[in-house]
Write a protein that holds these residues in place. Structure first.
Motif, mmCIF file in Angstrom:
data_model
loop_
_atom_site.group_PDB
_atom_site.id
_atom_site.type_symbol
_atom_site.label_atom_id
_atom_site.label_comp_id
_atom_site.label_asym_id
_atom_site.label_seq_id
_atom_site.Cartn_x
_atom_site.Cartn_y
_atom_site.Cartn_z
ATOM 1 N N GLU A 54 -20.012 33.937 25.655
ATOM 2 C CA GLU A 54 -19.443 32.719 26.224
ATOM 3 C C GLU A 54 -17.931 32.893 26.221
ATOM 4 N N GLU A 55 -17.332 32.800 27.404
ATOM 5 C CA GLU A 55 -15.879 32.905 27.548
ATOM 6 C C GLU A 55 -15.314 31.507 27.752
ATOM 7 N N THR A 56 -14.241 31.201 27.041
ATOM 8 C CA THR A 56 -13.538 29.931 27.213
ATOM 9 C C THR A 56 -12.108 30.256 27.614
ATOM 10 N N ILE A 57 -11.692 29.721 28.756
ATOM 11 C CA ILE A 57 -10.328 29.917 29.240
ATOM 12 C C ILE A 57 -9.630 28.563 29.175
ATOM 13 N N THR A 58 -8.466 28.518 28.540
ATOM 14 C CA THR A 58 -7.687 27.287 28.461
ATOM 15 C C THR A 58 -6.589 27.355 29.506
ATOM 16 N N LEU A 59 -6.592 26.367 30.409
ATOM 17 C CA LEU A 59 -5.604 26.309 31.477
ATOM 18 C C LEU A 59 -4.694 25.111 31.242
ATOM 19 N N VAL A 60 -3.394 25.323 31.409
ATOM 20 C CA VAL A 60 -2.422 24.247 31.257
ATOM 21 C C VAL A 60 -1.731 24.052 32.602
ATOM 22 N N ASP A 61 -1.956 22.899 33.202
ATOM 23 C CA ASP A 61 -1.293 22.543 34.452
ATOM 24 C C ASP A 61 -0.264 21.470 34.147
ATOM 25 N N VAL A 62 0.774 21.380 34.995
ATOM 26 C CA VAL A 62 1.797 20.355 34.821
ATOM 27 C C VAL A 62 1.774 19.448 36.039
ATOM 28 N N THR A 73 -10.306 23.234 30.037
ATOM 29 C CA THR A 73 -10.968 24.490 29.678
ATOM 30 C C THR A 73 -12.064 24.791 30.687
ATOM 31 N N VAL A 74 -12.229 26.066 30.937
ATOM 32 C CA VAL A 74 -13.275 26.560 31.824
ATOM 33 C C VAL A 74 -14.154 27.481 30.995
ATOM 34 N N LYS A 75 -15.458 27.295 31.075
ATOM 35 C CA LYS A 75 -16.387 28.152 30.320
ATOM 36 C C LYS A 75 -17.244 28.945 31.291
ATOM 37 N N ARG A 76 -17.461 30.203 30.927
ATOM 38 C CA ARG A 76 -18.345 31.080 31.703
ATOM 39 C C ARG A 76 -19.227 31.839 30.729
#
Length: 97
Positions: A54-62, A73-76
């Motif tokens: 399980e991959e978790t990617i944390t994205l920070v947008d402004v 967070t996006v999980k794949r």
């Protein structure tokens, strides 16, 4: 008196990884990526083959109007994944209770 050559002994950093073979580990990667999976293989460069990942990617947008940070967070999931060692920041073995 314990023998220092015990199978479960940790004498070098990679011994901890060796003891985690075939167990679920946590891997933190560069770029705010985290992996949880079963360690199937590794080498001295910390290249790894993980299964049931399980991959978790944390994205920070402004927000351009309020300049407020929006964290999501996006999980794949992957059946099998090769992890290149130069992107690895941290490897955590399974908790031993």
């Amino acid at each position: 008196m314990a023998d220092t050559a015990d199978i479960g002994a940790v004498e070098e950093p990679l011994d901890l990884v060796r003891l985690s073979l075939d167990e679920r580990i946590y891997v933190k990667l560069r770029g705010d990526r985290e992996l949880r999976g079963i360690l199937h293989a590794y080498d001295g460069h910390l290249n790894m083959v993980l299964g049931d990942v399980e991959e978790t990617i944390t994205l920070v947008d402004v927000n351009e109007e309020t300049y407020e940070e929006i964290i999501r967070t996006v999980k794949r999931n992957f059946e099998m994944l090769f992890v290149r060692g130069d992107g690895v920041i941290l490897v955590s073995p399974p908790s031993r209770t």
